[in-house]
Scaffold this active site. Structure first.
Site, PDB file in Angstrom:
ATOM      1  CE  LYS A  82      16.357 -12.893 -38.814  1.00  0.00           C
ATOM      2  NZ  LYS A  82      15.086 -12.227 -38.454  1.00  0.00           N
ATOM      3  NE  ARG A 145       9.930 -13.930 -24.905  1.00  0.00           N
ATOM      4  CZ  ARG A 145       9.670 -12.807 -25.573  1.00  0.00           C
ATOM      5  NH1 ARG A 145      10.671 -12.021 -25.935  1.00  0.00           N
ATOM      6  NH2 ARG A 145       8.443 -12.468 -25.884  1.00  0.00           N
ATOM      7  NE  ARG A 193       8.906  -8.111 -55.159  1.00  0.00           N
ATOM      8  CZ  ARG A 193       9.280  -9.010 -54.261  1.00  0.00           C
ATOM      9  NH1 ARG A 193       9.365  -8.673 -52.978  1.00  0.00           N
ATOM     10  NH2 ARG A 193       9.592 -10.235 -54.632  1.00  0.00           N
ATOM     11  NE  ARG A 303       9.294  -6.596 -36.585  1.00  0.00           N
ATOM     12  CZ  ARG A 303       9.810  -7.332 -37.564  1.00  0.00           C
ATOM     13  NH1 ARG A 303      10.918  -8.010 -37.344  1.00  0.00           N
ATOM     14  NH2 ARG A 303       9.238  -7.380 -38.748  1.00  0.00           N
TER      15      ARG A 303
END
Length: 347
Positions: A82, A145, A193, A303
């Site tokens: 990102k 924001r 994991r 979320r």
């Protein structure tokens, strides 16, 4: 939050206009958009994500940014996950190459405009650039924001392969559309994991660029429950997951990314339309496109996760024997992959 496809759409849109351009001037309208910018004099310890700058620190950062970026030339934009950056002709205090680093945060926009275009809302930083072929333009960084930022940052040699990466993004793993992404390492770590597979997909130190939207979509296509432990995923399914994740990204890129509101747009202010192709994310209560069962929405770390309770049933917990084979408590073992080997993995 913009994820890999949205940031890549912005990068690709900027490339023709900024590659080879020179920054004529800069204006910092809101120093809060420089929270990650470190002045040439060194880190004053007053910045960082979520930190309110003092008036003195704001003025110092604004002046430093405007002075150092004016007159430098811009190269082709790059991206990792990102984070997006534009290498420049400038150098850092220690002589390293300098880049203009951008993170869009929740609502950041990088807009390409004619130099005399009308003002946009929420413009925090403005650059005037001049290109030898395309003439004069404005690059506006708008952010409603204020979770996003611009910064001048030193480029360092990547620790995980070829290329240079901004120091502030050095901890971010490569993303799955990067040619240097290590499929074998990702699959090996994933399958070792015990965390849920969605949590692992969102771990930016393991794989970058994946956020809530594309994790839900990839897991729906792979028929994996978001909470399936990584250790319960067999080698074939792990390879399939990586393949469908790349397919989701490719489709999203072809459709301009995902826009739910006006906060995500490309450099021309246009929205993406991948939202019309979503099968899981945001589809709570609607019938699954595969089996007709209503899509379920559950809380996930502040979320939400969206999945089909029939197509994406959770796999049982597993244990591994001394040879690394996985099985459930009843003694069943995953069938080990066999056949042609690519990149060190049995497919």
């Amino acid at each position: 939050m913009p994820e890999l496809p949205e940031v890549e759409v912005v990068r690709a849109g900027l490339a023709p206009a900024v590659t080879g351009a020179r920054v004529v001037a800069a204006e910092v309208r809101d120093p809060r958009a420089l929270k990650r910018h470190v002045p040439v004099s060194g880190d004053d310890g007053l910045g960082g994500h979520g930190v309110t700058l003092s008036a003195a620190a704001s003025a110092a950062r604004s002046a430093d940014f405007e002075r150092r970026i004016a007159g430098i030339s811009l190269e082709a934009p790059e991206r990792r996950g990102k984070f997006m950056w534009i290498p420049t002709s400038g150098v850092s205090a220690d002589g390293a190459p300098l880049a203009l680093l951008a993170h869009l945060g929740m609502s950041g926009q990088v807009l390409l405009r004619a130099h005399d275009a009308a003002d946009e809302r929420h413009v925090r930083i403005r650059l005037w650039i001049e290109h030898p072929e395309h003439g004069e333009h404005r690059v506006d960084f708008a952010d409603q924001r204020l979770f996003g930022s611009l910064a001048l940052d030193a480029l360092r040699k990547a620790s995980d392969g070829p290329g240079l990466v901004p120091a502030q993004a050095a901890h971010i793993a490569r993303d799955p559309v990067d040619p240097a992404f290590d499929d074998g390492r990702f699959i090996a770590v994933l399958r070792n994991r015990s965390s849920g597979v969605k949590k692992l997909l969102l771990d930016q130190t393991l794989i970058s660029g994946v956020g809530n939207i594309y994790a839900d979509e990839a897991l729906w296509r792979a028929r994996l429950h978001p909470d399936t432990p990584g250790i319960a995923i067999g080698p074939r399914k792990a390879v399939e997951l990586l393949a469908v994740l790349r397919a989701v990204f490719a489709q999203a890129l072809s459709e301009g990314g995902t826009s739910f509101d006006e906060q995500y747009v490309n450099v021309n202010g246009q929205a993406g339309y991948f939202a019309h192709s979503l099968h899981a994310y945001g589809q709570a209560g609607r019938p699954c496109d595969r089996c007709g069962t209503p899509i379920r929405r559950v809380p996930f770390g502040g979320r939400s996760s969206h999945f089909c309770p029939k197509c994406q049933r959770r796999r049982p917990s597993v244990v591994r024997d001394a040879r690394g084979r996985a099985g459930d408590p009843s003694g069943h073992r995953d069938v080990q992959a066999s056949g042609p080997v690519a990149d060190g993995l049995a497919l």
